[in-house]
Design an enzyme around this catalytic site. Structure first.
Site, short mmCIF file in Angstrom:
data_model
loop_
_atom_site.label_atom_id
_atom_site.label_comp_id
_atom_site.label_asym_id
_atom_site.label_seq_id
_atom_site.Cartn_x
_atom_site.Cartn_y
_atom_site.Cartn_z
N CYS A 97 0.84 -1.19 0.00
CA CYS A 97 0.00 0.00 0.00
C CYS A 97 0.87 1.23 0.00
CB CYS A 97 -0.89 0.02 1.22
SG CYS A 97 0.01 0.18 2.75
N CYS A 150 6.55 12.29 1.87
CA CYS A 150 6.86 11.69 0.57
C CYS A 150 8.33 11.93 0.23
CB CYS A 150 6.04 12.29 -0.55
SG CYS A 150 4.29 12.38 -0.20
#
Ligand SMILES: Cc1ncc(COP(=O)(O)O)c(C=O)c1O
Ligand SMILES: Cc1ncc(COP(=O)(O)O)c(C=O)c1O
Lengths: 381, 147, 381, 147
Positions: free
Chosen positions: B52, B121
């Site tokens: 995921c 990120c």
């Protein structure tokens, strides 16, 4: 700009803006004031209420104006829970409701209510058998959305209505995504409570309504002055309500024809996407859906990156589950339909509307194909 | 502080995005996308959860203690792609020691900022590079053991 | 038309309307949408929030947008009650609060909370000693309005704030009638929660705010998406919020000067009324009041009849307690101040505003004198 | 049914009020306001709660079984004043029997309607008249007993 995010919000219909402006500039009295300016405002409000009632097929006294679809949902759920607390503590809903329903159910659980969230099949349709089995003599409310906001998949609310009616359980339908899109009249749904929201049907933000059928037990969640038949206190946002009434009227008038037009465009869009981009999946395609919505999975790429790619080309789409800020959680709706977490992350929603033309979709298909191809060259999976 | 483009800045100049021009540029034209062949590869890093969320793969080829070539592939959001690309431009041509010292903040600075909720990120690229550098060490050790 | 009912609602400031129009037509995206239209809307919203925070002297993260002053009051009361239910069950307020507070207290009583409604003195000022005595270790909230909507009488909220702070009890101030009228900054009130409403300060209906000081325990009453720092769900009424921000900014800028102007006009009005109409009484005249409000008793005549008499001459005033429809109940505020039921029935509120000029008041005094004289000739008492 | 003036009807023609023109006319120019002197009075009625709410006093002077003169005073809302005035015009000159048969609906009809929530005000006038007629009967009886 090509806007394909009509399920998130819609632009104001010019006639709605016009009606609102008259109200903002001329009918700005407080409908509760005992002088002519107030009387005038009160009459304008009665007309707005009557107009909505007429468009939807109910009585003016059954329309409760609220500030958002979320508030309408909260009033329905908390209102019935509060009114019937002594009769039972069980609420039945589906696993794919909007957060306005699901998170309100969470809150009610904290207050001691028991909630059953009925699952859906792979097409995103609620499992009726499982829903019926979940009903007990403690069940005081059933809440099922009319169409899902992410997939557009329609739920069999008429059948749920019959199940609930047989047991005399109040039934709430979140019709935020169908009001003005489908040409239904309220009595056809068979529900005692129905939510709708202005900004989803070319009306203003800050204006919504809860239909409360005569006799439905409901306790207000906002108390104060005796506005809205004592079910929702607060000085009325008259311009918003007038805009909502105009928007509902226009949307209902056009719903059938515009629905046919959008179904044609949407089906064509999906056909072209399928033929020009390998391996895509249209979620809920086998189910009955509202005309304007298409939810597409692009395996191997990230939805947010697709959205940005389109955005840079002037095309606005979304993942479907509008998240306020921060990390988009993979859609709970797609997950419930059995879509893997990663595929859910690689899905976007295209929702068409009044302004959508064939050439917009031609360009969208082209940019989408390019963007997905580019992202697939980068992807690590 | 969240770096937000103010709407005025954008009036009429394309979409109002929470990203800097530099970030968008790396997103649209990512540098060093691809893979290195097994022979070329001196180090390889894989970070992110393959089940995921975002994921990144990064390859380096080292010569004279310098990163001579670097390549990446990424499944992820715009921030993940852009920061990965930016990271490779920072690392390319650097000595291994220099590469080891590259931080998230260096990447963010190069991109002129990144929205607060996208910061994590930017970890991916730097973490993948560290992983590749570690991998190179291991590979050398293994070569040393059975040449 | 001469409008002297500004405490009921105010006309939109032209600059507010202008700001709203830009928003309605251009920034109509959903602030939660992940594309440029949504981003733009989100940025516009952040600016509106920042502007309000700056005008009122708080942090943007402390501003929670709501749909009405009533909702802000409900969120404060129900929100704290919900959050601190396990700590205690006692709420302290005053007997002269707006119905948004009083009726919400009634509802909380039904849910098991205990409410003390502290009385006021004949000038309409809350009795501080009695308030302090009512605080117990079960008290979880004190709610006192900044100024009363019917009389304009200011309450000693700073002192109540100190009493509450000493006991670490959250303190809510309903500042709906003072925000934009008095040039205060939020920290001066010493309250953890402060309500204000757009349509009382030349902003739009449907837009209001609750200031929630960092760290104040609060449970949302509308749940759903994660809007408004997770304290108030529902797609944001952006045009309303932008209008509210503009209105607050303008009102706060002008508050000091406009306050002086209105105090002058109001005092002159009261002097002339007293000299030209026998036996009148100005309610709360000895107390500190907001600049624009005058509540007058005309013994022997009925308030509604005075209002109609003025209305027929183009002058809008009200009894103060806006009642939605039907029979106006004699003001609970005046009754609490010791005014007889009949005298309360013979009282009206004149509330001045930006548009009020000396000549408007000259005419008002004349028409009032005539109307009252005429009604006194008819009266049976 | 609530009788409401629709805003359109009012556009530019004075205030938008929930009252009919006829009612407003009686409110502004009430007929037969005043009291009759003790000598003139053949019947007197007082209705309404003197402690609270609306109140009305009504005097009649009777001659040849007809109401020759009628007068009222009223503390109350516009509806109370206007319906009282309207009632006196209905009663003036009528025989006692005719006067007894005057109903609320007659008053409301004369005024062209009255808002629903004001209906109870219209009771006052009719009730005061009935009271005055009763009072007259009593006075006659008393006169008969001790002349
Ligand atoms: C199905 C559904 N229910 C409720 C809502 C909430 O409505 P609103 O955005 O007006 O708060 C939405 C839209 O966000 C929706 O799509
Ligand atoms: C003191 C006070 N509190 C609360 C309210 C309620 O605010 P709103 O009219 O915005 O619901 C009002 C006005 O009606 C008020 O005067």
């Amino acid at each position: 700009m090509i806007y394909l995010d009509h399920n998130a919000t819609t632009p104001l219909h010019p006639q709605v803006l016009e009606a609102m402006l008259v109200c903002l500039q001329e009918h700005w009295g407080n409908p509760s004031s005992p002088h002519s300016l107030g009387n005038q405002a009160r009459m304008v409000m009665q007309q707005a209420r009557a107009r909505i009632a007429e468009s939807l097929g109910c009585e003016p006294s059954e329309v409760v104006f609220c500030s958002s679809g979320t508030e309408a949902d909260n009033l329905a759920l908390r209102g019935v829970a509060g009114a019937l607390r002594s009769r039972g503590n069980h609420i039945v809903t589906t696993a794919i409701e909007h957060h306005a329903v699901l998170h309100t159910c969470d809150a009610l659980e904290e207050e001691g209510f028991r909630v059953t969230r009925v699952p859906v099949d792979p097409q995103g349709v609620v499992d009726l058998e499982s829903l019926e089995r979940s009903l007990t003599d403690q069940t005081i409310l059933v809440s099922v959305m009319h169409a899902n906001n992410e997939t557009g998949v329609l739920q069999p609310v008429e059948e749920v209505a019959r199940m609930a009616a047989r047991r005399e359980i109040p039934f709430h339908v979140d019709a935020v995504q169908t009001a003005g899109k489908l040409p239904f009249r309220l009595p056809e749904l068979g529900a005692g409570l129905v939510s709708l929201s202005g900004h989803k049907l070319y009306g203003p933000r800050g204006a919504a309504a809860l239909f409360v059928r005569e006799g439905t037990p409901l306790r207000p969640i906002l108390t104060g002055g005796s506005h809205e038949h004592d079910l929702r206190a607060g000085t009325e946002n008259l311009a918003g309500l007038v805009g909502l009434a105009k928007a509902v009227e226009l949307a209902v008038q056009d719903a059938a024809e515009e629905g046919r037009r959008l179904t044609g465009l949407r089906d064509e869009l999906e056909a072209r996407l399928s033929s020009s981009i390998p391996e895509i999946r249209i979620n809920g395609a086998q189910a009955r859906r509202v005309p304007n919505t298409s939810n597409v999975t692009f395996p191997g790429v990230d939805g947010e990156s697709i959205i940005l790619g389109l955005d840079l080309a002037g095309i606005c789409v979304s993942t479907g589950s509008a998240c306020s800020t921060g990390e988009p959680e993979p859609s709970h709706v797609l997950r419930e339909m059995g879509v893997s977490r990663r595929d859910a992350q690689g899905s976007i929603r295209l929702s068409l509307g009044r302004g959508t033309r064939q050439e917009d979709l031609d360009l969208t298909v082209q940019v989408l194909a390019d963007t997905v191809a580019r992202l697939r060259r980068i992807t690590s999976i | 502080m969240e770096r937000e483009t103010r709407p005025e800045e954008n009036a009429g100049h394309g979409p109002a995005l929470p990203y800097t021009r530099a970030l968008l540029e790396h997103f649209v034209n990512p540098r060093n996308v691809g893979e290195l062949s097994e022979e070329e590869t001196d180090g390889f890093g894989l970070v992110g959860d393959p089940g995921c969320g975002d994921q990144m793969k990064l390859w380096i080829s080292v010569s004279d203690d310098r990163i001579e070539r670097i390549a990446f592939k990424s499944f992820g959001c715009p921030g993940a792609i852009a920061t990965s690309s930016a990271l490779t431009t920072l690392a390319e041509g650097r000595t291994l020691e220099e590469a080891r010292r590259i931080t998230d903040d260096d990447v963010i600075e190069l991109l002129g900022g990144i929205p607060e909720h996208k910061r994590h990120c930017s970890l991916l690229g730097v973490r993948a590079l560290q992983a590749a550098l570690e991998d190179r060490k291991l590979r050398l050790q293994q070569k040393a053991i059975r040449p």
